[in-house]
Structure formats: structure tokens, C-alpha cells
Design a protein around this motif. Structure first.
Motif, PDB file in Angstrom:
ATOM      1  N   CYS A   1       0.354  -4.405   2.349  1.00  0.00           N
ATOM      2  CA  CYS A   1       1.372  -5.412   2.673  1.00  0.00           C
ATOM      3  C   CYS A   1       1.779  -5.312   4.145  1.00  0.00           C
ATOM      4  CB  CYS A   1       2.612  -5.235   1.807  1.00  0.00           C
ATOM      5  SG  CYS A   1       2.306  -5.387   0.057  1.00  0.00           S
ATOM      6  N   PHE A   2       1.367  -4.236   4.799  1.00  0.00           N
ATOM      7  CA  PHE A   2       1.720  -4.049   6.218  1.00  0.00           C
ATOM      8  C   PHE A   2       0.470  -4.052   7.088  1.00  0.00           C
ATOM      9  CE2 PHE A   2       5.254  -2.499   3.788  1.00  0.00           C
ATOM     10  CZ  PHE A   2       6.351  -2.974   4.480  1.00  0.00           C
ATOM     11  N   GLY A   3      -0.570  -4.714   6.588  1.00  0.00           N
ATOM     12  CA  GLY A   3      -1.762  -4.902   7.400  1.00  0.00           C
ATOM     13  C   GLY A   3      -2.701  -3.710   7.448  1.00  0.00           C
ATOM     14  N   MET A   4      -2.429  -2.661   6.642  1.00  0.00           N
ATOM     15  CA  MET A   4      -3.336  -1.516   6.629  1.00  0.00           C
ATOM     16  C   MET A   4      -4.509  -1.799   5.695  1.00  0.00           C
ATOM     17  SD  MET A   4      -1.671   0.515   8.612  1.00  0.00           S
ATOM     18  CE  MET A   4      -2.276   2.185   8.415  1.00  0.00           C
ATOM     19  N   PRO A   5      -5.652  -1.169   5.962  1.00  0.00           N
ATOM     20  CA  PRO A   5      -6.781  -1.387   5.044  1.00  0.00           C
ATOM     21  C   PRO A   5      -6.480  -0.797   3.664  1.00  0.00           C
ATOM     22  CG  PRO A   5      -7.316   0.282   6.677  1.00  0.00           C
ATOM     23  CD  PRO A   5      -5.994  -0.289   7.076  1.00  0.00           C
TER      24      PRO A   5
ATOM     25  N   GLN B   1       0.801  -5.085  -7.952  1.00  0.00           N
ATOM     26  CA  GLN B   1       0.182  -4.590  -6.720  1.00  0.00           C
ATOM     27  C   GLN B   1      -0.008  -5.720  -5.695  1.00  0.00           C
ATOM     28  OE1 GLN B   1       0.449  -1.474  -6.350  1.00  0.00           O
ATOM     29  NE2 GLN B   1      -1.514  -0.472  -6.762  1.00  0.00           N
ATOM     30  N   PRO B   2      -0.267  -5.340  -4.445  1.00  0.00           N
ATOM     31  CA  PRO B   2      -0.473  -6.365  -3.416  1.00  0.00           C
ATOM     32  C   PRO B   2      -1.589  -7.341  -3.800  1.00  0.00           C
ATOM     33  CG  PRO B   2      -0.261  -4.209  -2.402  1.00  0.00           C
ATOM     34  CD  PRO B   2      -0.300  -3.983  -3.873  1.00  0.00           C
ATOM     35  N   ILE B   3      -1.440  -8.559  -3.314  1.00  0.00           N
ATOM     36  CA  ILE B   3      -2.425  -9.607  -3.572  1.00  0.00           C
ATOM     37  C   ILE B   3      -3.217  -9.789  -2.283  1.00  0.00           C
ATOM     38  CG2 ILE B   3      -2.724 -12.050  -4.166  1.00  0.00           C
ATOM     39  CD1 ILE B   3       0.039 -11.779  -5.629  1.00  0.00           C
TER      40      ILE B   3
END
Lengths: 643, 393
Positions: free
Chosen positions: A275-279, A576-578
Motif C-alpha cells: 500500500c506504500f509502493g513497496m514490492p 489484503q492489499p489489492i
């Protein structure tokens, strides 16, 4: 020791053939003929295995074809038509996601015809999509929004709805549906019917009146829905989202009288970075601790503690059942089923209620922690439990339902007040002005600060089983589990195979540890036995195992089976993140297993904090009267039919 | 006019008896030689279809008769089933012999439920006469036919939607490929033929491919049954050789003063008087048999409105271009009627129609804009009077 599982049950899947035939035919033709086929895409030569779709072929040369109804977890639908491409010699455009290449063809992905058709499709979707992006949960993470940008939509060519046509369905504790944002890609339907084989939602009506509805048009809270939230994870727009509890949590944080504690589960920690641009697969466990304190939580606890506690209770329950059956020769319900996954639990209550006795009575780690915080922790720190607000960061939408189950009040209060999804917490952190990856690391709070690797792997399918085996094997054989499995990594239960089956012969038994001495005289009844265990993830796989058990097949002879409601286990949960895709699940699993390997203590029964609670509080040991009151629960026969 | 001369002149079961003497490839060769093309409107060569199914390997194969006659203005299959059911069942049996199927399914349109007792009686009579059953005509050839009732959706006339429907799912078209001849009903090779196609197949086996080819044009051989309705003196069922010009047909039915004719039903073409010389044949104006005559007093926008309302309602809702495109075209017609449609928007709608033709998943969405596009093209003057022109000064 393990045998490859040959389970291939012919259970009629419920997805319409229109959506399955494609995949089947593509696979069949590829298998039948084998070999490769050459084609050109935008003039570039490509060679792919026979039966590969144009979409997949294009990926290999980096040609971007937009998709909307396509999802790597789901069977092909070919309904949105945004992936239309031109195939030389064919009158109409073809859906790249649904077109298997079986002959040398020439494909063009961005001719005038193609661009115009795609733009019209986006225009049409927008003409039927009510709501503005500012107020949408999926703002900046919406596939329709991206398509509008990609196709340079500068005005609503075919109009835009001015008024909502549907009421938002907020009847479920877990899943909120806003049909005005639905683009009818049917990913939710395919998820529910085909991936999960639950079948809560379907398409009703025809033409532009068609819409996604639950049985008899009832609200989602009133139908057979297991709250797994897999539909949310696959919705390209904001039509499906998890029930939002962030306002309530903020209110608790802002109330100086409230002592707000949060427990964080291992899966969200391995995923929240996305959600913060991390892989995918970037664990931010300790950065998250800092962020949560800065956001205003009074204490940050590790759900791993209660995962270890769960292993103690659930593992003991298994040993007691074995004792009952093998030593006392009394009837005992086998196989024992895990009960950590609230999606799975509700699935069983609906579809196989006759097997409720098989379900472990141990609460899930989330609920155990809630009960412990409002009793043990409250007493120890002299805090009135009525002033404690327990929040749980979970990868799960079903956890929201679970914490609202009326029986979850063993502490005298609601054990867990709010279950937050990974996505909700990411929003709270962002709202606090925190960029999570930049946070310094900090530890969890005491008295639950020590965690084990066993707790961490709960996040991956097979993890609960591996954790349980690490403890059960050691408790029974008296030998370190490393003697059986290198580095205590029980590889046979790991992986993403839908159903795994493992046999573990118990050749020798050891002395009974102190913790169990009051209950078990000796382990001799287990000597020479073969422990049979299995793992299934996603309710479609659970269904296969349950049907096999009903038939008295291989799995009915098991002693212990781990079931997880979601594909991949918690790391693929509905909170979880989408997006969540097979690749992303793999990356999250890798993060979880590498974290496990880093822990000093790898086994639940060696967790000193867990041992302390049995010394100080649950003094009669696991599965005793007191622990039953606090840490165990009962289930509800729901059945498939609703009134 | 409810009798069809050619069908009436056939000797009962002569085609089937002939087929029983022939090998499977020979039956298909005869059908292929006749160049019979699908009478439902798509015009796919029947021999090719049978050959695909015959050469597919599978434990079971199916013959499905498409009697979901839903195209507005089409009613010839109803008459064929009422008057010549035996010929249709004979055709199905021949097809079964040709491809190696043991089971036939007649997909009967929901609105034709009243025909069912009659058709069941015909089937029973055929079973008793050993024309169906475990040993057809005493040979080692088991074949039987059952009737499956449709539930009233137009889309189920599309062969893959029809198969979905028989399988118990929502009637919606599948992705193609794979085609039903390989992966059809229950994943097995299935021949889906129109009622009339099967009847002609029986006739061809009886009289030979050359007889059939002696009618029609080179690319559109044989005779076609037409359902004629609308503003003409003698509406009803007709048989004409393919290749007949629109004008010729109109003269026969007493409709030569028409301003336009809709050929091929709502999804077909709207042919203006200036093009009445064109031929009704697969190479020019293809048709499933529906001919709707519009007299001089007809308002073409009203006609269009009616058609588009039909498509908005009958689109299965699966794919975006068809589900929403037809709605937009209908709204466009309403704007034209109200005089509020700008030239720019009309052009955009025509472009949308082309996108629908190209990008829709099945024949419904691919053909539903045809009427809109042809009316806009041929009746421009009439529409122009109603569009909003930019005001100056």
C-alpha cells in the motif's frame, strides 16, 4: 514420509461452461498437440506454447493489452471486451484474454478500430458508473479509473449517471456492496462460484438491467456468505469493499479514557508495504510497530503470541482426542479441523454443519488475544477492561464478522472490538502523515513481546499445521523436531498445492511433559501410530476434502486437517492489499517463511510468554476449565437454507 | 399460406433410408456437395459443420436442433415444426448417423410450448416405427430425441447460449473458439442446426445434392423458407430460391410499394427502395428468413425505436458493447425523435455502432446496430429534419 497427493475428485464445479470451456479447451488442445506456435503481434514475431492466449503471448514481448474482466486467479470470461485486438482475416475484433493461439496468426493490438472500440467501451462503462473518485475507497487503485486515464477520456461521451440507482448494502459485518459502481466484469461472481465454490452471488436480470445479486435479492448479511472477502480483492472498482471501522477506531484513539491496544497478524505485515509502493513480500513488521504508536495506539502486540497459544490449546485438544480414541477407546470426532479461519468456520457451519464436532473448539488467535487482553493483561496492569479497546490488524474481512459473533464475550466484554483490514490500517497510517517504509524499527510491547516462528507462519497455508506439528511431535516424541525435519522446516505441508496430505509415523514416544502430566499418564498409545494430516486452502479445496470425508475416503482417516478459507491462506486474505495474484501470494509467503527462519525460538511451546500465562493465569494448563472458558468457543448450525 | 410445396412433395423417410445405406463420410459428402448453408441466418456450411463434429474424438456427441425461433418477424420454423416435424426429426437422425451421435435435443422456444404435445406424439410415433430408439431402422444405430423447453430469451437462439441453457446455466454465449462442434453440450462435440437446415438435409439425402443445387445461386444454393410480415397484401410463409431479388419477392407478396424492407429480422439489414434490386442470398443480403415490409406511411425512427427496445431488453448483459451500446443507440433514437440529437453526437453513435459490430462477444451485439446504421445511412434526409442544427447569430 509424505506421499504425493493424488486427489483429483470429479466434483462438478458450478461456474457456467461459458466461463470454463475456454481454459479447458486451451489446456486440452495444448496437451493433445503439444508444441509451439509462431505468431506476430504488431509485426513482432512471437513463439508460444500452443493454446496460449493472445494476452499471454503479448506479455512475453511487452505489448500491453488492457484488461478488466480478466484476473489471473479466475477462469476466462471475455465479457468486458476491453482487451479486443485485431486478428488478420477475422471480421470482428477478438478478446485477447479468451483467444487461444492455435495457428500462426497476425495480431494488431492498437489499430484505429481497436483504439476506437476500447475507447467506446470505457465511455460506455463510465456512462453506467455512478459515483465520483474523490469519495471512493478505491481512489488511486481502481482499474476503471486507470482505463479512463489510459484511453484519455476527457469528457463523458455517452453521459454519466446523475443519481444513484441502488442503495448501498451495508448489511454484512464484512462486505459492503455498492452496485452503482459495478461494471459487471463478474470477477466477484467467478470468485464466489468458481474459485471459492460458495455461490453467494450471481448475475440477475438481462441486458442493461443485469446486475449482481445475492440469493432472492436479499442483503448480503442475510444470505449464505462466508465473508471471505475474496470478491473484494478481485473487484476492479469500488463496488465491493470491506466494512470500514476506521472512524470507530479513531474515536477510541482520540478518547483519553480509552486504552487502545492493537494486535498485528503476520500476513498484513508482509503485505502492507504494497500500500506504500513497496514490492510484494517486503516485511515491515517492526516499522509498523513504530507507525502504530505514532498513530496513537497505546500498546502494540503481536498476534504471534496468541497464535502460539492457539497451538498449545489446539495441539492439546488433538492429543486429548487421540487419548480418548486410542487409550480410553471412547468415540472422538476425527479428523480434527482447525478453527483459525473465520471464513472456513462459517463455510463449515453453512455447508457441513454435521461436522461441527470435528472443528477444534479453540478460538482463533485474534479472539484468544482479545480475551487475554481484557482479563490477564487488564488484571496484570490494573486497567479496567471496560476501558480497553482491542483492535486487531488482520488480512481478513471475515474477522470483522468473527469479532461480532455474540458468543465472543468470554472476558465479560466484547473480546475484540474492531477488526481492521490491511487496507484500512494503511489508510489510517497515511492519514497520520506517516510513510510506513521510512519508520524506524521498534519492538512489540510486553508482556507479549516474545514471538516464535511458529506464530509467523500461521499466515501461509500449511503454517498452522506446521506449527502444530513442531509442538505435537516434540511433546510426544521428546525429541527435537529438527531430528525429523531439517531446521524444523516441515516442507511437505508447505507450498500452494490446493490439498496436501502427509503421513508421519510415530516410532518412539518420550516422557509426558509437566504441562500435561495431570491429563495424560503416558504416550504409549501413540507408539507405532501414523499421524495423518492434511492441508487445504480456499473453500473450493476444502469442499473437495469434505466431500472425500463424507464418502469415507482417504481424508476421513486423517487425524488433523488445516483448512483456510482463502487461497494461499491468510496472506491471500480478503483484507489484503489489492491486487492479490498468485505471484503476489508467493512473494508474501516467501517473506513469511524467511521471517520464521530468523526467529530465535521456532516452536510455540517454547514461547516464554506463553509458558508464563500458563504459570500465572491459566494454571490448570491447556484445555483446562479456565482455558475453555476464555480460549474456546462453540459453533452455530447454520445450514444452507435461509428463512 | 401454411404449406411448403417442396417439403410436402417429399417421400417420408426416404432420406433417412438412403442415409442408412451410406457410410458416414458419404452422407457428409452429399451434404457438402449440396453446399447447404445454415438456414438460421448465419449461413455456415452445414457439411463443414457436420464434418468437424464427425472427425472430433469424444465418448458422446450430440445433435441439437435450434427451434428457438426468436428473431422478430420469423415464424417459418413454427410452421415447419407444426406441419413437417417428421422431416426435421428425419434430418436430425441423418445428422446423428453422419457424426456418430446417440442423442438429439430439440431446443423448443418457450413461446412454442403449445407445439410440444404434438411434437412428443410425433417422436413417440417414430419410436414405435423404429425410426428412433435403440435400433433405428433395424440397424446397429441407437438414436433418440428429447425436447428441451427454452424459457423465452432471444439470446438462447445463439448456439452457445442455447447449449449453456440446456446445461442448466444462464443462457449466455460462450467464447468462441472453442466451437460447439468440438466443445459443445457437456463439453462434447455438438452439431447445432436450425430447424429448416435439418429439414433440407433430409430432402437433400432423398433427392440428391444436384437437385438442391439446381435452385438458388452458385454461392447460395437451394430453396429458402421466408416469413413475410408487415405492410403487404399477402403476409405468410413462402418458399423462394435464394438469390431472389427484393423487388421480385415484394411483388409476390403484394408489397412492391414499400419504402423499405427489413431483411433478416431486427438484427438484419434495412433495405431502402433504391436497393430493391439486390439479391437475398448469403453473398448479398443474408437472412434467416424474416422479411418485414415497411409501407410508405411508416416512420423509420419508430421502427428503429421498436427494434432497439427489443435489443436493450434481449441483450444477455454479458459484454459491455452490447449491454450498454444498445441502450445508448436507443437513447439516440429518442433524441432524434425529440430533435435534440446533434450531428456530432449522431456521428459518435454511428461510430459506436461500428465498435459494437466489431467488439461484441456474439452475433447479437455484432448485428444489433445494423438497423440503426442502415437507417441513418439510407434515410438521412428524414433524420436530418429532426437533428438540432447549430444556431447562428
Amino acid at each position: 514420509m509424505s506421499n504425493p497427493n493424488p486427489l483429483d475428485l470429479d466434483i462438478a464445479r458450478r461456474a457456467p461452461t461459458s466461463q470454463r470451456a475456454q481454459t479447458i479447451a486451451a489446456t486440452a488442445s495444448a496437451q493433445a498437440i503439444g508444441g509451439h506456435v509462431s505468431l506476430t503481434i504488431d509485426g513482432q514475431p512471437v513463439k508460444v506454447p500452443l493454446g496460449t492466449t493472445i494476452l499471454e503471448a503479448a506479455k512475453t514481448i511487452g505489448a500491453h493489452i488492457p484488461t478488466l474482466c480478466h484476473h489471473p486467479d479466475l477462469c476466462v470470461a471475455g465479457v468486458c471486451r476491453i482487451c479486443s485486438v485485431e486478428v488478420e482475416g477475422m471480421r470482428t475484433l477478438q478478446a485477447a484474454c479468451a483467444f487461444p493461439v492455435t495457428a500462426p496468426i497476425h495480431v494488431h493490438t492498437h489499430t484505429r478500430k481497436v483504439r476506437q472500440a476500447r475507447r467506446h467501451i470505457v465511455d460506455l462503462l463510465l456512462s453506467d458508473h455512478y459515483g465520483d473518485c474523490y469519495t471512493c475507497k478505491r481512489n488511486n487503485n481502481c482499474e476503471l479509473q486507470s482505463l479512463a486515464q489510459e484511453y484519455a477520456v476527457d469528457f463523458f461521451r455517452f453521459g454519466h449517471p446523475e443519481k444513484p440507482r441502488h442503495t448501498i448494502d451495508t448489511s454484512s459485518y464484512s462486505v459492503v456492496r455498492d452496485l452503482d459502481k459495478c461494471v459487471l466484469c463478474r470477477r466477484c461472481v467467478r470468485t464466489c462460484i468458481d474459485l471459492q465454490e460458495v455461490g453467494t452471488i450471481e448475475v440477475l436480470g438481462r441486458g442493461d438491467q443485469s446486475h449482481i445479486k445475492a440469493f432472492q435479492d436479499k442483503p448480503l448479511g442475510d444470505v449464505v456468505c462466508i465473508n471471505c472477502g475474496q470478491c473484494i480483492n478481485r473487484c476492479p472498482t469500488g463496488a465491493l469493499h470491506a466494512h470500514d471501522d476506521t472512524d470507530e477506531v479513531w474515536a477510541a484513539i482520540d478518547d483519553p479514557k480509552k486504552h487502545v491496544v492493537i494486535q498485528t497478524a503476520p500476513s498484513p505485515r508482509a503485505a502492507i508495504g504494497e500500500c506504500f509502493g513497496m514490492p510484494p513480500g517486503t516485511p515491515l513488521t517492526f516499522q509498523l510497530n513504530t507507525a502504530l504508536r505514532r498513530a496513537g495506539f497505546d500498546r502494540v502486540f503481536d498476534t504471534n503470541f496468541s497464535a502460539d497459544l492457539t497451538i498449545m490449546e489446539e495441539g492439546t485438544e488433538l492429543l486429548f482426542r487421540l487419548k480418548k480414541a486410542l487409550l480410553l477407546r471412547e468415540p472422538a470426532a476425527f479428523p480434527q479441523f482447525t478453527s483459525c479461519s473465520p471464513g472456513w468456520v462459517k463455510y463449515l457451519e453453512h455447508f457441513y454443519p454435521e461436522y461441527i464436532p470435528n472443528l477444534s473448539t479453540a478460538k482463533s488467535p485474534q479472539q484468544m488475544f482479545g480475551a487475554v487482553i481484557k482479563t490477564y493483561y487488564a488484571q496484570k496492569h490494573g486497567i479496567d477492561p471496560k476501558d480497553i479497546v482491542t483492535v486487531a490488524l488482520m488480512p481478513c474481512s471475515a474477522k470483522k464478522f468473527e469479532c461480532n459473533r455474540p458468543e465472543m464475550d468470554a472476558s465479560g466484554f466484547k473480546d475484540v472490538d474492531y477488526g481492521l483490514t490491511t487496507r484500512e490500517l494503511a489508510r489510517m497510517i497515511r492519514e497520520s502523515g506517516i510513510h510506513l517504509p521510512d519508520m524506524p524499527k521498534s519492538d512489540f510491547d510486553q508482556p507479549f513481546g516474545t514471538a516464535t516462528g511458529s506464530g509467523v507462519i500461521f499466515g501461509a497455508t500449511g503454517g498452522v499445521m506446521e506449527a502444530a506439528l513442531r509442538t505435537v511431535l516434540e511433546v510426544v516424541t521428546g525429541k527435537p523436531v529438527e531430528a525429523l525435519f531439517e531446521n524444523a522446516n516441515i516442507q511437505p505441508v508447505r507450498g500452494f498445492e490446493g490439498v496436501r496430505y502427509v503421513e508421519l509415523p510415530i516410532d518412539e514416544v518420550g516422557p509426558v511433559p509437566d504441562l500435561f502430566k495431570d491429563h495424560v499418564p503416558h504416550w504409549n498409545f501413540l507408539k507405532g501410530q501414523t499421524l495423518k494430516v492434511a492441508v487445504a486452502h480456499g473453500t473450493a479445496n476444502a469442499k473437495k476434502v469434505m466431500e472425500d470425508i463424507k464418502r469415507g475416503g482417504q481424508f476421513s482417516k486423517c487425524h488433523f486437517i488445516e483448512f483456510m478459507g482463502c487461497p494461499g491462506g491468510c496472506l491471500g486474505g480478503g483484507g489484503q492489499p489489492i491486487p492479490t495474484t498468485p505471484e503476489i501470494r508467493k512473494a508474501r509467503a516467501a517473506a513469511i517463511y524467511s521471517e520464521d527462519a530468523d526467529y530465535q525460538i521456532r516452536k510455540s511451546h517454547e514461547n516464554p510468554d506463553v509458558m508464563r500465562i500458563y504459570n500465572e493465569f491459566l494454571t490448570d494448563g491447556p484445555c483446562s476449565h479456565r482455558s475453555h472458558e476464555l480460549l474456546h468457543t462453540h459453533y452455530v448450525v447454520r445450514g444452507k437454507y435461509i428463512e | 399460406m401454411n404449406s411448403i410445396p417442396t417439403f410436402s412433395s417429399m417421400t417420408p423417410e426416404a432420406g433417412l433410408k438412403k442415409a442408412m445405406e451410406l457410410s458416414r463420410p458419404d452422407i457428409i459428402a452429399e451434404i457438402s456437395a449440396s453446399n447447404l448453408k445454415g438456414r438460421g441466418g448465419a449461413g455456415f456450411p452445414t457439411g463443414v459443420k457436420w464434418n468437424f463434429a464427425a472427425s472430433a474424438h469424444a465418448d458422446r456427441k450430440y445433435i441439437v436442433c435450434n427451434a428457438d425461433e426468436g428473431e422478430p418477424g420469423t415464424f417459418k420454423d413454427r410452421v415447419i415444426l407444426q406441419e413437417y416435424a417428421d422431416l426435421v426429426f428425419e434430418g436430425m437422425t441423418i445428422a446423428a448417423k453422419a457424426v456418430g451421435a446417440k442423442e438429439g435435443i430439440l431446443f423448443l422456444r418457450g413461446e412454442y410450448t403449445y407445439l410440444r404435445p404434438h411434437l412428443e406424439a410425433v417422436l413417440q410415433r417414430r419410436r414405435e416405427a423404429k425410426l428412433l430408439g435403440p435400433e433405428v431402422l433395424g440397424a446397429v444405430f441407437p438414436f433418440d430425441i428429447r425436447i428441451f423447453m427454452g424459457a423465452g430469451a432471444y439470446i438462447c437462439g445463439e448456439e452457445t447460449a442455447l447449449i449453456e441453457c440446456i446445461e442448466g446455466f444462464r443462457g449466455e454465449p460462450r467464447n468462441r473458439p472453442p466451437f460447439p462442434v468440438n466443445t459443445g453440450f457437456l463439453g462434447r462435440p455438438s452439431v447445432v442446426n436450425n430447424v429448416e437446415t435439418l429439414a433440407w438435409a433430409a430432402c437433400i439425402l432423398q433427392r440428391g445434392a444436384d437437385w438442391f443445387k439446381s435452385h438458388g445461386t452458385e454461392k447460395s444454393t437451394g430453396i429458402k423458407i421466408f416469413s413475410v410480415s408487415g405492410d403487404c397484401e399477402k403476409p405468410g410463409i413462402y418458399e423462394f430460391p435464394l438469390g431472389i431479388s427484393v423487388l421480385e419477392l415484394l411483388k409476390k407478396v403484394g408489397g412492391e410499394h414499400a419504402r423499405a424492407v427489413q431483411i433478416g429480422g431486427a438484427s438484419g439489414l434495412c433495405v431502402p427502395a433504391s436497393e430493391f434490386h439486390r439479391a437475398i442470398a448469403f453473398e448479398d443480403i443474408p437472412t434467416g428468413g424474416s422479411v418485414i415490409v415497411f409501407g410508405p406511411q411508416r416512420d423509420m425512427l419508430e421502427v428503429l425505436h421498436n427494434f432497439l427496445e427489443f435489443f436493450v431488453d434481449e441483450s444477455c448483459g454479458q459484454c459491455t458493447p452490447c449491454r450498454l451500446g444498445n441502450r445508448k443507440l436507443l437513447e439516440g433514437v429518442e433524441m432524434l425523435q425529440a430533435g435534440t440529437c446533434s450531428m456530432t453526437y449522431l456521428r459518435e453513435l454511428c461510430a459506436l455502432g461500428e465498435s459494437m459490430q466489431l467488439a461484441s462477444k456474439c452475433g447479437l451485439g455484432q448485428s444489433s446496430p445494423s438497423a440503426f446504421l442502415s437507417v441513418v445511412k439510407h434515410f438521412r434526409d428524414e433524420l436530418m429534419g429532426r437533428v438540432t442544427l447549430p444556431t447562428h447569430g
